[in-house]
Design a protein around this motif. Structure first.
Motif, PDB file in Angstrom:
ATOM      1  N   SER A  92     -22.449 -45.038 -47.541  1.00  0.00           N
ATOM      2  CA  SER A  92     -21.966 -44.185 -48.635  1.00  0.00           C
ATOM      3  C   SER A  92     -21.193 -44.984 -49.682  1.00  0.00           C
ATOM      4  O   SER A  92     -21.293 -44.710 -50.881  1.00  0.00           O
ATOM      5  CB  SER A  92     -21.086 -43.068 -48.071  1.00  0.00           C
ATOM      6  OG  SER A  92     -21.870 -42.175 -47.321  1.00  0.00           O
ATOM      7  N   THR A 146     -16.435 -37.097 -49.359  1.00  0.00           N
ATOM      8  CA  THR A 146     -17.639 -37.354 -48.562  1.00  0.00           C
ATOM      9  C   THR A 146     -17.526 -36.727 -47.187  1.00  0.00           C
ATOM     10  O   THR A 146     -16.414 -36.600 -46.655  1.00  0.00           O
ATOM     11  CB  THR A 146     -17.886 -38.886 -48.434  1.00  0.00           C
ATOM     12  OG1 THR A 146     -19.109 -39.104 -47.729  1.00  0.00           O
ATOM     13  CG2 THR A 146     -16.750 -39.597 -47.723  1.00  0.00           C
ATOM     14  N   THR A 199     -19.844 -38.068 -45.096  1.00  0.00           N
ATOM     15  CA  THR A 199     -20.513 -39.178 -44.409  1.00  0.00           C
ATOM     16  C   THR A 199     -19.838 -40.493 -44.794  1.00  0.00           C
ATOM     17  O   THR A 199     -20.443 -41.352 -45.439  1.00  0.00           O
ATOM     18  CB  THR A 199     -22.019 -39.226 -44.774  1.00  0.00           C
ATOM     19  OG1 THR A 199     -22.151 -39.221 -46.207  1.00  0.00           O
ATOM     20  CG2 THR A 199     -22.771 -38.048 -44.193  1.00  0.00           C
ATOM     21  N   GLU A 243     -11.929 -34.880 -47.424  1.00  0.00           N
ATOM     22  CA  GLU A 243     -12.927 -34.206 -46.596  1.00  0.00           C
ATOM     23  C   GLU A 243     -12.755 -32.705 -46.746  1.00  0.00           C
ATOM     24  O   GLU A 243     -11.795 -32.130 -46.240  1.00  0.00           O
ATOM     25  CB  GLU A 243     -12.744 -34.639 -45.143  1.00  0.00           C
ATOM     26  CG  GLU A 243     -14.047 -34.809 -44.399  1.00  0.00           C
ATOM     27  CD  GLU A 243     -14.680 -33.497 -43.976  1.00  0.00           C
ATOM     28  OE1 GLU A 243     -14.909 -32.632 -44.843  1.00  0.00           O
ATOM     29  OE2 GLU A 243     -14.943 -33.356 -42.788  1.00  0.00           O
ATOM     30  N   GLU A 258     -22.771 -39.550 -50.534  1.00  0.00           N
ATOM     31  CA  GLU A 258     -23.251 -39.153 -49.205  1.00  0.00           C
ATOM     32  C   GLU A 258     -24.497 -39.938 -48.787  1.00  0.00           C
ATOM     33  O   GLU A 258     -25.436 -40.093 -49.579  1.00  0.00           O
ATOM     34  CB  GLU A 258     -23.653 -37.661 -49.196  1.00  0.00           C
ATOM     35  CG  GLU A 258     -22.588 -36.693 -49.646  1.00  0.00           C
ATOM     36  CD  GLU A 258     -21.488 -36.433 -48.619  1.00  0.00           C
ATOM     37  OE1 GLU A 258     -21.447 -37.105 -47.572  1.00  0.00           O
ATOM     38  OE2 GLU A 258     -20.673 -35.530 -48.897  1.00  0.00           O
ATOM     39  N   LEU A 301     -26.330 -38.655 -46.053  1.00  0.00           N
ATOM     40  CA  LEU A 301     -26.490 -37.605 -45.041  1.00  0.00           C
ATOM     41  C   LEU A 301     -27.634 -37.903 -44.084  1.00  0.00           C
ATOM     42  O   LEU A 301     -27.651 -37.396 -42.961  1.00  0.00           O
ATOM     43  CB  LEU A 301     -26.718 -36.264 -45.746  1.00  0.00           C
ATOM     44  CG  LEU A 301     -25.444 -35.702 -46.382  1.00  0.00           C
ATOM     45  CD1 LEU A 301     -25.766 -34.860 -47.593  1.00  0.00           C
ATOM     46  CD2 LEU A 301     -24.664 -34.885 -45.368  1.00  0.00           C
ATOM     47  N   ARG A 313     -28.130 -40.240 -42.298  1.00  0.00           N
ATOM     48  CA  ARG A 313     -27.668 -40.842 -41.033  1.00  0.00           C
ATOM     49  C   ARG A 313     -27.000 -39.818 -40.117  1.00  0.00           C
ATOM     50  O   ARG A 313     -26.742 -40.129 -38.948  1.00  0.00           O
ATOM     51  CB  ARG A 313     -26.650 -41.959 -41.309  1.00  0.00           C
ATOM     52  CG  ARG A 313     -27.102 -43.009 -42.258  1.00  0.00           C
ATOM     53  CD  ARG A 313     -27.820 -44.165 -41.588  1.00  0.00           C
ATOM     54  NE  ARG A 313     -28.716 -44.782 -42.549  1.00  0.00           N
ATOM     55  CZ  ARG A 313     -28.318 -45.539 -43.586  1.00  0.00           C
ATOM     56  NH1 ARG A 313     -27.054 -45.803 -43.768  1.00  0.00           N
ATOM     57  NH2 ARG A 313     -29.203 -46.033 -44.415  1.00  0.00           N
ATOM     58  N   SER A 314     -26.673 -38.644 -40.651  1.00  0.00           N
ATOM     59  CA  SER A 314     -25.977 -37.628 -39.849  1.00  0.00           C
ATOM     60  C   SER A 314     -26.899 -36.486 -39.445  1.00  0.00           C
ATOM     61  O   SER A 314     -26.443 -35.473 -38.929  1.00  0.00           O
ATOM     62  CB  SER A 314     -24.812 -37.037 -40.647  1.00  0.00           C
ATOM     63  OG  SER A 314     -23.897 -38.034 -40.965  1.00  0.00           O
ATOM     64  N   ASP A 324     -29.676 -38.009 -49.854  1.00  0.00           N
ATOM     65  CA  ASP A 324     -28.610 -38.980 -50.125  1.00  0.00           C
ATOM     66  C   ASP A 324     -28.412 -39.148 -51.638  1.00  0.00           C
ATOM     67  O   ASP A 324     -29.374 -39.035 -52.414  1.00  0.00           O
ATOM     68  CB  ASP A 324     -28.976 -40.339 -49.524  1.00  0.00           C
ATOM     69  CG  ASP A 324     -29.209 -40.259 -48.017  1.00  0.00           C
ATOM     70  OD1 ASP A 324     -28.683 -39.312 -47.394  1.00  0.00           O
ATOM     71  OD2 ASP A 324     -29.917 -41.134 -47.484  1.00  0.00           O
ATOM     72  N   LEU A 336     -20.252 -31.478 -37.405  1.00  0.00           N
ATOM     73  CA  LEU A 336     -20.789 -32.622 -36.668  1.00  0.00           C
ATOM     74  C   LEU A 336     -19.841 -32.786 -35.479  1.00  0.00           C
ATOM     75  O   LEU A 336     -18.738 -33.316 -35.627  1.00  0.00           O
ATOM     76  CB  LEU A 336     -20.813 -33.864 -37.559  1.00  0.00           C
ATOM     77  CG  LEU A 336     -21.646 -35.032 -37.038  1.00  0.00           C
ATOM     78  CD1 LEU A 336     -22.133 -35.895 -38.191  1.00  0.00           C
ATOM     79  CD2 LEU A 336     -20.878 -35.859 -36.037  1.00  0.00           C
TER      80      LEU A 336
END
Ligand code: COA
Length: 335
Positions: free
Chosen positions: A60, A89, A91, A118, A149, A151, A153-154, A168, A200
């Motif tokens: 990120s 973010t 992420t 966050e 982001e 994202l 990866r999440s 992303d 998450l």
């Protein structure tokens, strides 16, 4: 722009904008080769047709750095002009240090403080509000607010209910002290009782990483889509009505409404309930999907490039996301 009661939030304006998206495009058709889904399902239920995916070597902070450099160049600012870097973010590169610390170092903002923010996908609006407060209080002059982001990866790429929705990207603005005050009003909200609807779950202090958490896919995003959908359509409307009323502005006075880009059905339902005409509403989720904290600045850049957002326009932005959080901001566009 007509009838605005100026100066609800004194002395802050958006003075520069820059965005960055990775080159790699992942289409719905490509997804449907590995997942039990289809372009027809995704496009008709969400409005999304493709999204961008970061390179394996990009985190990120790398996307944020690109967006920040572009914003500084666009605003004719040097990195040492920046007093504070806020990265919104969900992420971050890692738990700590803050992604903002890494970004400030990479762009050479050596005078600046830095922290991450966050607030789910509402992070960009929360970041704008925080920056406006610092600037209006006279504490800082130039603040970089970045939504960034990765994202991809999440996401659980085996979970068709979530992975098709996100992408992303990064967007950055500089919030600067101003004599007039281009930012009129904010609304920030939160209902933590809905935390479990979008999360998450593992990797934090509640559920530290174990082999079992990995096996249970708990290091990926989990979402109860229908609950988030109902929540989003309600809070966007309530929050926008509040900032409009605070600034004594009507829906007809708004030149452009830029909502968070999660689902075209959420956008259309909220816009209709607010009474917007379709030409007042901006969306680009068909080619980016939901980029969380980057979605609003990505829209702003595209709206400016396409002539949909011009200097002097009255702009309404609204976000919602994990928390559950929401927020909106009314401003005169001043670029
Ligand atoms: C996620 C969302 C698109 C799902 O749409 P929906 O119309 O509510 O669909 P449902 O969840 O009721 O699922 C309907 C069916 O489609 C299936 N389905 C879900 N994702 C699918 C996909 N990508 N491809 C094909 N089928 C899919 C479901 O498994 C379900 O099948 P079943 O009835 O056999 O169980 C929608 O709820 C949404 O957008 N919610 C908000 C999410 C959001 O904005 N999150 C981010 C907030 S920042």
């Amino acid at each position: 722009m007509i009838g605005l009661r100026r100066g609800l939030v004194k002395g802050a304006r958006i003075a520069a904008l820059g965005v960055y998206v990775p080159e790699r495009v992942l289409t719905n058709d490509e997804l449907s080769r590995t997942l039990d889904t289809s372009d027809e399902w995704i496009a008709s239920r969400t409005g999304i047709r493709e999204r961008r995916i970061a390179r394996a070597d990009q985190a990120s902070s790398d996307l944020a750095v690109e967006a920040a450099r572009r914003a500084l160049a666009a605003g004719g600012l040097a990195a040492h002009d920046i007093d504070l870097v806020i990265v919104a973010t969900i992420t971050p590169d890692m738990f700590f240090p803050a992604t903002a610390s890494i970004v400030a170092d990479k762009i050479g903002a050596t005078r600046a403080g830095a922290f991450d923010l966050e607030a789910g996908c509402t992070g960009f609006i929360y970041g704008l509000a925080a920056a406006t407060a610092f600037v209006s209080a006279g504490i800082y002059h130039n603040i970089l607010v970045i939504g960034a982001e990765v994202l991809s990866r999440s996401l659980d790429w085996e979970d068709r209910r979530t992975c098709v929705l996100f992408g992303d990207g990064a967007g950055a603005v500089v919030v600067t002290a101003s004599d007039n005050g281009g930012i009129f009003s904010f609304d920030l909200g939160n209902d933590g009782s809905g935390a479990e609807h979008l999360s998450l779950p593992a990797g934090g202090s509640r559920l530290p990483a174990t082999h079992e958490t990995v096996d249970r896919h708990e290091h990926f995003m989990h979402m109860l889509g229908s609950e988030v959908y109902k929540f989003a359509t309600r809070v966007i409307v309530e929050s926008c009505e509040k900032v409009l009323a605070d600034a004594e502005v009507t829906v007809a006075d708004v030149d452009l409404f830029v909502p968070h880009q999660a689902n075209i059905r959420i956008i259309e339902a909220a816009a209709k309930r607010l009474g917007f005409k379709s030409d007042q509403v901006f969306h680009n989720l068909d080619h980016y999907g939901n980029t969380s904290c980057a979605s609003i600045p990505l829209c702003l850049a595209e709206a400016v490039a396409g002539g949909r957002l011009k200097k002097g326009d009255t702009l309404l932005m609204a976000g919602f996301g994990a928390g559950l959080t929401w927020g909106s901001c009314l401003t005169e566009w001043d670029l």
